[in-house]
Design an enzyme around this catalytic site. Structure first.
Site, PDB file in Angstrom:
ATOM      1  N   LEU A 160       0.829  -1.205   0.000  1.00  0.00           N
ATOM      2  CA  LEU A 160       0.000   0.000   0.000  1.00  0.00           C
ATOM      3  C   LEU A 160       0.863   1.254   0.000  1.00  0.00           C
ATOM      4  O   LEU A 160       0.538   2.249  -0.638  1.00  0.00           O
ATOM      5  CB  LEU A 160      -0.904   0.012   1.240  1.00  0.00           C
ATOM      6  CG  LEU A 160      -1.972  -1.069   1.340  1.00  0.00           C
ATOM      7  CD1 LEU A 160      -2.597  -1.049   2.726  1.00  0.00           C
ATOM      8  CD2 LEU A 160      -3.043  -0.843   0.277  1.00  0.00           C
ATOM      9  N   ALA A 163       7.767   3.352   3.550  1.00  0.00           N
ATOM     10  CA  ALA A 163       8.422   4.421   4.288  1.00  0.00           C
ATOM     11  C   ALA A 163       9.909   4.114   4.372  1.00  0.00           C
ATOM     12  O   ALA A 163      10.398   3.152   3.762  1.00  0.00           O
ATOM     13  CB  ALA A 163       7.805   4.557   5.675  1.00  0.00           C
ATOM     14  N   SER A 164      10.628   4.900   5.135  1.00  0.00           N
ATOM     15  CA  SER A 164      12.080   4.749   5.196  1.00  0.00           C
ATOM     16  C   SER A 164      12.490   3.436   5.832  1.00  0.00           C
ATOM     17  O   SER A 164      13.508   2.848   5.465  1.00  0.00           O
ATOM     18  CB  SER A 164      12.691   5.903   5.983  1.00  0.00           C
ATOM     19  OG  SER A 164      12.124   5.976   7.277  1.00  0.00           O
ATOM     20  N   LEU A 165      11.698   2.947   6.784  1.00  0.00           N
ATOM     21  CA  LEU A 165      12.098   1.758   7.538  1.00  0.00           C
ATOM     22  C   LEU A 165      11.276   0.521   7.209  1.00  0.00           C
ATOM     23  O   LEU A 165      11.706  -0.595   7.516  1.00  0.00           O
ATOM     24  CB  LEU A 165      11.979   2.037   9.046  1.00  0.00           C
ATOM     25  CG  LEU A 165      12.731   3.260   9.578  1.00  0.00           C
ATOM     26  CD1 LEU A 165      12.549   3.380  11.087  1.00  0.00           C
ATOM     27  CD2 LEU A 165      14.212   3.189   9.225  1.00  0.00           C
ATOM     28  N   ALA A 166      10.117   0.691   6.607  1.00  0.00           N
ATOM     29  CA  ALA A 166       9.233  -0.462   6.381  1.00  0.00           C
ATOM     30  C   ALA A 166       8.244  -0.142   5.279  1.00  0.00           C
ATOM     31  O   ALA A 166       8.177   0.989   4.787  1.00  0.00           O
ATOM     32  CB  ALA A 166       8.492  -0.804   7.671  1.00  0.00           C
ATOM     33  N   GLN A 167       7.479  -1.169   4.892  1.00  0.00           N
ATOM     34  CA  GLN A 167       6.385  -0.971   3.950  1.00  0.00           C
ATOM     35  C   GLN A 167       5.166  -1.722   4.456  1.00  0.00           C
ATOM     36  O   GLN A 167       5.271  -2.651   5.267  1.00  0.00           O
ATOM     37  CB  GLN A 167       6.768  -1.433   2.551  1.00  0.00           C
ATOM     38  CG  GLN A 167       7.094  -2.904   2.403  1.00  0.00           C
ATOM     39  CD  GLN A 167       7.702  -3.189   1.031  1.00  0.00           C
ATOM     40  OE1 GLN A 167       8.571  -2.468   0.544  1.00  0.00           O
ATOM     41  NE2 GLN A 167       7.244  -4.263   0.396  1.00  0.00           N
ATOM     42  N   VAL A 168       3.984  -1.311   3.978  1.00  0.00           N
ATOM     43  CA  VAL A 168       2.723  -1.828   4.504  1.00  0.00           C
ATOM     44  C   VAL A 168       1.967  -2.580   3.421  1.00  0.00           C
ATOM     45  O   VAL A 168       1.841  -2.095   2.282  1.00  0.00           O
ATOM     46  CB  VAL A 168       1.857  -0.677   5.052  1.00  0.00           C
ATOM     47  CG1 VAL A 168       0.541  -1.204   5.600  1.00  0.00           C
ATOM     48  CG2 VAL A 168       2.609   0.081   6.143  1.00  0.00           C
ATOM     49  N   LYS A 182       2.747  -4.237   8.536  1.00  0.00           N
ATOM     50  CA  LYS A 182       3.937  -3.408   8.365  1.00  0.00           C
ATOM     51  C   LYS A 182       5.167  -4.298   8.476  1.00  0.00           C
ATOM     52  O   LYS A 182       5.414  -4.911   9.511  1.00  0.00           O
ATOM     53  CB  LYS A 182       3.956  -2.313   9.441  1.00  0.00           C
ATOM     54  CG  LYS A 182       5.086  -1.311   9.304  1.00  0.00           C
ATOM     55  CD  LYS A 182       4.934  -0.219  10.369  1.00  0.00           C
ATOM     56  CE  LYS A 182       6.049   0.814  10.280  1.00  0.00           C
ATOM     57  NZ  LYS A 182       5.871   1.886  11.304  1.00  0.00           N
ATOM     58  N   ASP A 319       6.357  12.370  15.037  1.00  0.00           N
ATOM     59  CA  ASP A 319       6.485  12.216  13.586  1.00  0.00           C
ATOM     60  C   ASP A 319       5.136  12.479  12.916  1.00  0.00           C
ATOM     61  O   ASP A 319       4.637  11.658  12.144  1.00  0.00           O
ATOM     62  CB  ASP A 319       6.975  10.791  13.273  1.00  0.00           C
ATOM     63  CG  ASP A 319       7.614  10.681  11.899  1.00  0.00           C
ATOM     64  OD1 ASP A 319       7.888  11.733  11.286  1.00  0.00           O
ATOM     65  OD2 ASP A 319       7.841   9.552  11.428  1.00  0.00           O
TER      66      ASP A 319
END
Length: 533
Positions: A160, A163-168, A182, A319
Site C-alpha cells: 500500500l 516508508a524509510s524503515l518499512a512498507q505496509v 507493516k 512524527d
C-alpha cells in the site's frame, strides 16, 4: 578544499573497511554480515565524496563575496539548492536510515536553510524504496513462522505504501478481519547501525574542518531514536499508551482520537499487524469534504490533539507528517472534540458564518450532512517524554504569549534553554509573528497575520489562527493543574485559579471575536472581488 576532501575520503574508507571486517568476524550469520559489510566502504566513500563536494561548493561559490550583498544572497541560494539536491541523491542511493535523515531535515523549518527543507519535504515522503515480495516473504517467514499465504487468508503482494524503515501490505486474517501488515525492510537493523556510524564520522569530520557546520546534534537525535523506531513492539506499546492517555487525561476529546488496533499474536519486532483503516489522508482535502467534514474542524482537532499531548500528557507523537495522519467521520453517538454530542453545535467561526448566512448577510451554502472528524494517528515509533518541569515551563510560556506578558515570555524562554538573548527569536518561531506583534497588548496581536516581510525575516509561513485559541486554553489549563498540585492552601489557590481562568476566558473570547471579524472581513472582501471579476 580538495585536500580536505581527499583526507575525508581516504580516512573514512579505511575506518569503514576496518569496521566492516570486525562486524563480519563477530557476527553469528557470517554470510549475511559479509553481504552487508561489503556495502559499507562503498556507502562511506559515497558519503565522503558528497560531503567534500558540498564543502567545496560552499567555499568556492561564496569566496570573495561580501556577506549580505545581493550577489552573496543569490550565490548562497543557488549553492543551497545544489547541495540540497546532492544530499537528496545521497539519501536515495543509500536508503534506509538515510531516508529517515532526509525526513528529519525536511521538518527542521527553522533550523536549516529553506532550500533543504523544501527539497527534502517534497521528496522524502513520496519516493521511499520498496522491498521485493521475495524479501517480504523471507521476513514474514522468519518472524511469524510461515509464508504470507499460510499466516493470512489473503495477502496483497503489492504494498500500500513504503516508508524509510518499512512498507505496509493489506491482508485478511483467517477470521475475516482486514489488517495492515507493516514489514521492516530486510537487514535494516544491521545497516542502520553501520549507517549511523558513517554519518557520525562525516558530520564530526566536517565540524572539525568547518566549525560553523555543526549538525552533530541531529546525528545524536537519530542515534537515540533509530533503535526505538526499528522495534515494532515498542511502536505498538506507544500506540496503546497514546490512546490510553487521551481516555484518562483528555476524556473530552478521547472519542475523536483513534489509533489502529494491534494484533499482538501477529506482531514481532520486525512485523506489525494492525487494524486496516479505511479513511482519508489528512491532505486529501477533496475526499474529506466529500465525507461531509469541515476542513476547519480537522485543523482544530489536530491542534487540540497535539496541544493535549504536549501540555498535559507529556507523551508526544514526534512524527506527525501528512502520511501519518488520517481522517474519517466520527462514529455516530460519540462526543465531538468540544464534549458535545454530534447533534449539538458550538459557536465557532464556521458557525458564526452560518448565522450570518441565516441573516441573509452572506450567501447561503449547503450545510447538510456535516459531520465531526475523528483523527487517526499512525506510526507511533517515535515519541518524546516531556518531564513535568518542561511541560509546565512550556505551558507557562504559551500562556505568556497569549497575554503578551513580556516578563513571562523572557522568564520561561530562559527556563527552556533559549537563553537571555534569544527569547525574541524563540517567541517568533513559536507564534510565527515578529516580536513587535508578540508583545502587542491588543487582543488580536496573534490573530492578525504578519506581513510578507515579517514571514521572510523569520523564514515562516502562515498558520491556523484558531490554533492560538486552542493552545492558549490547553496550556493555561496545564499551568492551573500544576499550581493545584504544588499548592498547600487549596482554598486560596482555588480562588486564585478561578480568577485566572476568568481572565483567560475573557482574553480568549476577545480573541475569538477578533477572529470572527477577520473571517467576515475576508469573506466580504473575496465576495467583492468575485463580483468585480
Amino acid at each position: 578544499m580538495w585536500r580536505v576532501g581527499a583526507k575525508l575520503v581516504v580516512g573514512a574508507t579505511l575506518l569503514g573497511g576496518g569496521a566492516a571486517g570486525v562486524n563480519i568476524f563477530t557476527s553469528d550469520d557470517i554470510s549475511t554480515a559479509f553481504n552487508i559489510c561489503t556495502l559499507v566502504p562503498v556507502r562511506l566513500l559515497r558519503d565522503s565524496l558528497t560531503a567534500a563536494t558540498i564543502a567545496f561548493d560552499y567555499g568556492y561559490s561564496l569566496w570573495g563575496l561580501k556577506e549580505g550583498s545581493i550577489e552573496w544572497s543569490k550565490a548562497k541560494h543557488e549553492v543551497h539548492n545544489r547541495c540540497a539536491l546532492r544530499l537528496q541523491e545521497l539519501c536515495f542511493r543509500n536508503g534506509g536510515i538515510y531516508i529517515k535523515l532526509g525526513q528529519h531535515i525536511g521538518q527542521l523549518e527553522y533550523v536549516v536553510p529553506q532550500e533543504y527543507v523544501h527539497i527534502m519535504r517534497t521528496s522524502m515522503l513520496k519516493r521511499c524504496p520498496f522491498s521485493s515480495y521475495d524479501q517480504v516473504r523471507k521476513v514474514l517467514t522468519r518472524e511469524l513462522g510461515g509464508l504470507p499465504e499460510e499466516i493470512f487468508e489473503e495477502f496483497d503482494p503489492v504494498p500500500l505504501a513504503s516508508a524509510s524503515l518499512a512498507q505496509v501490505h493489506a491482508a485478511r486474517t483467517h477470521d475475516g478481519k482486514n489488517v495492515a501488515v507493516k514489514v521492516q525492510h530486510t537487514h535494516l537493523t544491521d545497516t542502520a547501525t553501520a549507517d549511523i556510524a558513517t554519518v557520525t564520522l562525516i558530520v564530526n569530520a566536517l565540524n572539525w574542518f568547518f566549525p560553523e557546520f555543526d549538525y552533530r546534534w541531529l546525528v545524536d537525535e537519530i542515534r537515540e531514536s533509530s533503535p526505538k523506531e526499528l522495534d515494532f513492539l515498542f511502536e505498538a506499546r506507544n500506540s496503546e499508551k497514546c490512546l490510553e492517555n487521551f481516555k484518562r487525561l483528555s476524556p473530552h476529546i478521547a472519542d475523536c482520537i483513534y489509533v489502529p488496533k494491534v494484533y499482538w499474536d501477529l506482531s514481532t519486532s520486525k512485523v506489525l499487524t494492525m487494524e486496516y483503516m479505511d479513511a482519508a489522508e489528512i491532505t486529501d482535502l477533496i475526499t474529506i469534504q466529500r465525507l461531509g467534514i469541515q476542513l476547519s474542524d480537522v485543523s482544530k482537532l489536530v491542534s487540540q490533539a497535539f496541544a493535549e499531548m504536549i501540555f498535559r500528557h507529556g507523551f508526544v507523537h514526534c512524527d506527525p507528517h501528512a502520511a501519518n495522519m488520517m481522517v474519517r467521520p466520527l462514529p455516530s453517538g460519540r462526543k465531538n472534540l468540544f464534549g458535545n454530542h454530534e447533534s449539538n453545535r458550538m459557536l465557532t467561526p464556521t458557525s458564526m458564518l452560518e448565522v450570518l448566512q441565516e441573516m441573509k448577510i452572506l450567501s447561503p451554502v449547503s450545510l447538510e450532512g456535516q459531520k465531526k472528524p475523528q483523527l487517526i494517528l499512525l506510526d507511533h515509533g517515535l515519541y518524546k517524554n516531556l518531564d513535568f518541569a518542561t511541560r509546565v515551563n512550556y505551558a507557562s510560556l504559551w500562556k505568556a504569549l497569549i497575554f503578551a506578558d513580556v516578563n513571562g515570555i523572557k522568564e520561561n524562554s530562559v527556563k527552556l534553554g533559549a537563553g537571555e538573548d534569544l527569547y525574541a527569536l524563540f517567541a517568533g518561531v513559536l507564534t510565527m509573528r515578529p516580536w513587535n506583534r508578540v508583545i502587542d497588548p491588543s487582543v488580536d496581536h496573534l490573530i492578525l497575520e504578519g506581513s510578507d516581510t515579517d514571514r521572510s525575516e523569520l523564514q515562516l509561513q502562515g498558520s491556523s489562527l484558531e490554533t492560538y485559541l486552542i493552545i492558549g486554553r490547553v496550556s493555561s489549563k496545564a499551568v492551573s493543574e500544576a499550581k493545584i498540585i504544588s499548592s498547600n492552601c487549596f482554598i486560596l489557590s482555588g480562588l486564585s485559579l478561578w480568577l485566572e481562568q476568568m481572565l483567560l476566558e475573557a482574553r480568549l473570547f476577545s480573541m475569538r471575536i477578533a477572529l470572527w471579524l477577520l473571517h467576515i472581513q475576508k469573506t466580504l472582501y473575496y465576495r467583492t472581488k468575485k463580483k468585480e471579476i
